[in-house]
Scaffold this motif. Structure first.
Motif, PDB file in Angstrom:
ATOM      1  N   GLU A  54       0.830  -1.205   0.000  1.00 36.22           N
ATOM      2  CA  GLU A  54       0.000   0.000   0.000  1.00 36.22           C
ATOM      3  C   GLU A  54       0.858   1.245   0.000  1.00 36.22           C
ATOM      4  N   PHE A  55       1.990   1.200   0.690  1.00 31.13           N
ATOM      5  CA  PHE A  55       2.842   2.380   0.747  1.00 31.13           C
ATOM      6  C   PHE A  55       3.494   2.650  -0.608  1.00 31.13           C
ATOM      7  N   ARG A  56       3.888   1.606  -1.331  1.00 31.53           N
ATOM      8  CA  ARG A  56       4.541   1.790  -2.633  1.00 31.53           C
ATOM      9  C   ARG A  56       3.563   2.151  -3.740  1.00 31.53           C
ATOM     10  N   ALA A  57       2.275   1.992  -3.504  1.00 31.54           N
ATOM     11  CA  ALA A  57       1.284   2.271  -4.542  1.00 31.54           C
ATOM     12  C   ALA A  57       1.344   3.747  -4.948  1.00 31.54           C
ATOM     13  N   GLY A  58       1.452   3.972  -6.261  1.00 31.42           N
ATOM     14  CA  GLY A  58       1.496   5.323  -6.792  1.00 31.42           C
ATOM     15  C   GLY A  58       2.882   5.871  -7.025  1.00 31.42           C
ATOM     16  N   LEU A  59       3.897   5.321  -6.355  1.00 33.92           N
ATOM     17  CA  LEU A  59       5.262   5.791  -6.566  1.00 33.92           C
ATOM     18  C   LEU A  59       5.756   5.382  -7.946  1.00 33.92           C
ATOM     19  N   ASP A  60       6.591   6.204  -8.530  1.00 35.53           N
ATOM     20  CA  ASP A  60       7.123   5.939  -9.859  1.00 35.53           C
ATOM     21  C   ASP A  60       8.009   4.697  -9.809  1.00 35.53           C
ATOM     22  N   SER A  61       7.591   3.649 -10.531  1.00 30.62           N
ATOM     23  CA  SER A  61       8.316   2.369 -10.488  1.00 30.62           C
ATOM     24  C   SER A  61       9.721   2.470 -11.065  1.00 30.62           C
ATOM     25  N   ARG A  62       9.992   3.504 -11.839  1.00 31.92           N
ATOM     26  CA  ARG A  62      11.336   3.646 -12.409  1.00 31.92           C
ATOM     27  C   ARG A  62      12.363   4.050 -11.359  1.00 31.92           C
ATOM     28  N   TYR A  63      11.896   4.568 -10.236  1.00 30.85           N
ATOM     29  CA  TYR A  63      12.822   5.076  -9.225  1.00 30.85           C
ATOM     30  C   TYR A  63      12.687   4.361  -7.885  1.00 30.85           C
ATOM     31  N   THR A  64      11.761   3.408  -7.768  1.00 32.63           N
ATOM     32  CA  THR A  64      11.518   2.787  -6.470  1.00 32.63           C
ATOM     33  C   THR A  64      12.644   1.861  -6.030  1.00 32.63           C
ATOM     34  N   LYS A  65      13.620   1.599  -6.879  1.00 30.24           N
ATOM     35  CA  LYS A  65      14.760   0.781  -6.437  1.00 30.24           C
ATOM     36  C   LYS A  65      15.555   1.499  -5.348  1.00 30.24           C
ATOM     37  N   GLY A  66      15.400   2.794  -5.243  1.00 34.39           N
ATOM     38  CA  GLY A  66      16.087   3.536  -4.188  1.00 34.39           C
ATOM     39  C   GLY A  66      15.306   3.600  -2.887  1.00 34.39           C
ATOM     40  N   LEU A  67      14.124   2.929  -2.855  1.00 36.75           N
ATOM     41  CA  LEU A  67      13.287   2.933  -1.656  1.00 36.75           C
ATOM     42  C   LEU A  67      13.479   1.640  -0.885  1.00 36.75           C
ATOM     43  N   CYS A  68      13.775   1.763   0.383  1.00 38.13           N
ATOM     44  CA  CYS A  68      13.932   0.611   1.270  1.00 38.13           C
ATOM     45  C   CYS A  68      12.888   0.715   2.373  1.00 38.13           C
ATOM     46  N   PHE A  69      11.955  -0.250   2.400  1.00 40.63           N
ATOM     47  CA  PHE A  69      10.859  -0.235   3.357  1.00 40.63           C
ATOM     48  C   PHE A  69      11.194  -1.185   4.503  1.00 40.63           C
ATOM     49  N   HIS A  70      11.276  -0.636   5.714  1.00 43.36           N
ATOM     50  CA  HIS A  70      11.528  -1.441   6.899  1.00 43.36           C
ATOM     51  C   HIS A  70      10.173  -1.744   7.543  1.00 43.36           C
ATOM     52  N   ASP A  71       9.750  -2.997   7.453  1.00 41.36           N
ATOM     53  CA  ASP A  71       8.396  -3.396   7.815  1.00 41.36           C
ATOM     54  C   ASP A  71       8.227  -3.432   9.331  1.00 41.36           C
ATOM     55  N   GLY A  72       7.539  -2.413   9.848  1.00 39.72           N
ATOM     56  CA  GLY A  72       7.141  -2.419  11.243  1.00 39.72           C
ATOM     57  C   GLY A  72       5.643  -2.537  11.383  1.00 39.72           C
ATOM     58  N   TYR A  73       4.967  -2.824  10.275  1.00 37.04           N
ATOM     59  CA  TYR A  73       3.508  -2.899  10.258  1.00 37.04           C
ATOM     60  C   TYR A  73       3.010  -4.300  10.618  1.00 37.04           C
ATOM     61  N   THR A  74       3.674  -5.337  10.086  1.00 35.84           N
ATOM     62  CA  THR A  74       3.203  -6.707  10.293  1.00 35.84           C
ATOM     63  C   THR A  74       3.330  -7.151  11.743  1.00 35.84           C
ATOM     64  N   ASP A  75       4.459  -6.867  12.355  1.00 32.83           N
ATOM     65  CA  ASP A  75       4.691  -7.265  13.744  1.00 32.83           C
ATOM     66  C   ASP A  75       5.447  -6.147  14.457  1.00 32.83           C
ATOM     67  N   PRO A  76       4.781  -5.048  14.796  1.00 33.03           N
ATOM     68  CA  PRO A  76       5.487  -3.886  15.353  1.00 33.03           C
ATOM     69  C   PRO A  76       6.113  -4.143  16.718  1.00 33.03           C
ATOM     70  N   LEU A  77       5.560  -5.069  17.487  1.00 31.16           N
ATOM     71  CA  LEU A  77       6.086  -5.330  18.827  1.00 31.16           C
ATOM     72  C   LEU A  77       7.099  -6.468  18.851  1.00 31.16           C
ATOM     73  N   GLY A  78       7.340  -7.097  17.709  1.00 26.04           N
ATOM     74  CA  GLY A  78       8.359  -8.143  17.627  1.00 26.04           C
ATOM     75  C   GLY A  78       7.979  -9.432  18.320  1.00 26.04           C
ATOM     76  N   TRP A  79       6.716  -9.811  18.268  1.00 23.74           N
ATOM     77  CA  TRP A  79       6.278 -11.037  18.945  1.00 23.74           C
ATOM     78  C   TRP A  79       6.795 -12.289  18.233  1.00 23.74           C
ATOM     79  N   THR A  80       6.890 -12.246  16.906  1.00 22.77           N
ATOM     80  CA  THR A  80       7.370 -13.419  16.171  1.00 22.77           C
ATOM     81  C   THR A  80       8.886 -13.504  16.150  1.00 22.77           C
ATOM     82  N   GLY A  81       9.554 -12.353  16.262  1.00 23.66           N
ATOM     83  CA  GLY A  81      11.012 -12.342  16.301  1.00 23.66           C
ATOM     84  C   GLY A  81      11.684 -12.605  14.981  1.00 23.66           C
ATOM     85  N   CYS A  82      10.938 -12.541  13.865  1.00 24.00           N
ATOM     86  CA  CYS A  82      11.538 -12.836  12.563  1.00 24.00           C
ATOM     87  C   CYS A  82      11.483 -11.660  11.596  1.00 24.00           C
ATOM     88  N   LEU A  83      10.971 -10.522  12.050  1.00 20.80           N
ATOM     89  CA  LEU A  83      10.880  -9.372  11.147  1.00 20.80           C
ATOM     90  C   LEU A  83      12.074  -8.451  11.338  1.00 20.80           C
TER      91      LEU A  83
END
Length: 295
Positions: A54-83
């Motif tokens: 959802e965050f990448r939606a709309g961004l120019d795909s020609r330049y998104t290689k410079g975008l690094c998304f650190h996922d804190g949405y799926t498990d923000p509290l670190g309960w699974t310990g794998c993110l």
């Protein structure tokens, strides 16, 4: 001013986009990111409120290689310990470690979506301290954050905005066609400037200024009027023309006219005088004024 902030990359900049439930600022946040990617800057996003797709939606795909998304949405509290990122890693040391894992680039922009999530788990003092540590670290050129201002006390919002070099408050326009941006910018010399602009964001996340806020808020200004505090009183606070004229012509007892001053200062025959004849005890020595004192 808004386009100037978007199109330039000021070293050490800290930009806050404030929004409310009436107007979301994430599209403007993505407009900033899109402009930074086109300048070939590396953009690292700490995402806690929306997923990466959802965050990448709309961004120019020609330049998104410079975008690094650190996922804190799926498990923000670190309960699974794998993110790769959790809210517990919101420290200058951990964030810089994640930045150093990517390819070295000249310019790095850190985006936090959103800072309100951090304020729910950390005290405002800790958040301010860690933002200051990130700014002094040297690895980042600029920090861009989204802040939901209506979720926090105004004192907390004011403290965070005091750290920022630019604060942008977004609100809906009266006509519904534009969004109003109230921008406050602080330069390194300490000069503070304010400006209100109406802008639009296209589907490809390009921000364009449509008009000054005075033009797009004409309806609001015409409908807004100042309430009369003396409208419903049981007595009259205003003077008629006759009453005002009588008031202006009234001579106050403590104000002397020129004629009265002349009459008081004019010498008159038989007026009282004060005569003083010095005696022996009034001998005054100019060289020793304290001669009569027993010292």
């Amino acid at each position: 001013m808004l386009l100037d902030i978007i199109q330039t990359s000021e070293g050490g900049g800290f930009i806050i986009i404030k929004d409310t439930v009436d107007c979301c600022g994430r599209q403007l946040l993505k407009g900033f990111i899109n402009a930074a990617l086109k300048r070939e800057e590396a953009v690292h996003v700490l995402g806690f409120e929306v997923c990466e797709d959802e965050f990448r939606a709309g961004l120019d795909s020609r330049y998104t290689k410079g975008l690094c998304f650190h996922d804190g949405y799926t498990d923000p509290l670190g309960w699974t310990g794998c993110l790769p990122f959790t809210m517990h890693q919101f420290t200058a040391l951990e964030i810089n470690a994640h930045l150093n894992q990517s390819e070295p680039v000249k310019t790095v922009t850190l985006v936090i979506d959103s800072l309100s999530w951090m304020l729910q788990h950390y005290s405002p003092v800790v958040v301010c301290q860690r933002l200051q540590e990130l700014r002094r670290g040297g690895a980042l050129r600029s920090i861009l954050v989204l802040l939901h201002s209506d979720l926090h006390q105004q004192g907390i919002v004011g403290s965070l905005c005091h750290l920022a070099t630019a604060v942008i408050l977004v609100s809906p326009g009266m006509s519904g066609q534009y969004t109003v941006a109230k921008t406050t910018r602080r330069t390194k010399s300490g000069k503070v400037t304010h400006e209100e602009e109406c802008f639009n964001i296209s589907e490809d996340l390009v921000v364009s200024i449509e008009a000054q806020s005075s033009s797009c808020n004409t309806v609001a200004e015409s409908e807004d009027y100042e309430a009369d505090p003396a409208a419903n009183l049981t007595f009259n606070l205003r003077l008629s023309e006759v009453e005002r004229e009588a008031k202006e012509n009234l001579s106050l007892p403590f104000v002397f006219s020129q004629e009265k001053k002349s009459a008081l200062l004019r010498p008159r025959p038989g007026a009282g005088r004060i005569l003083y004849e010095p005696d022996a005890n009034d001998d005054f020595d100019q060289e020793d004024p304290d001669d009569d004192l027993d010292v």
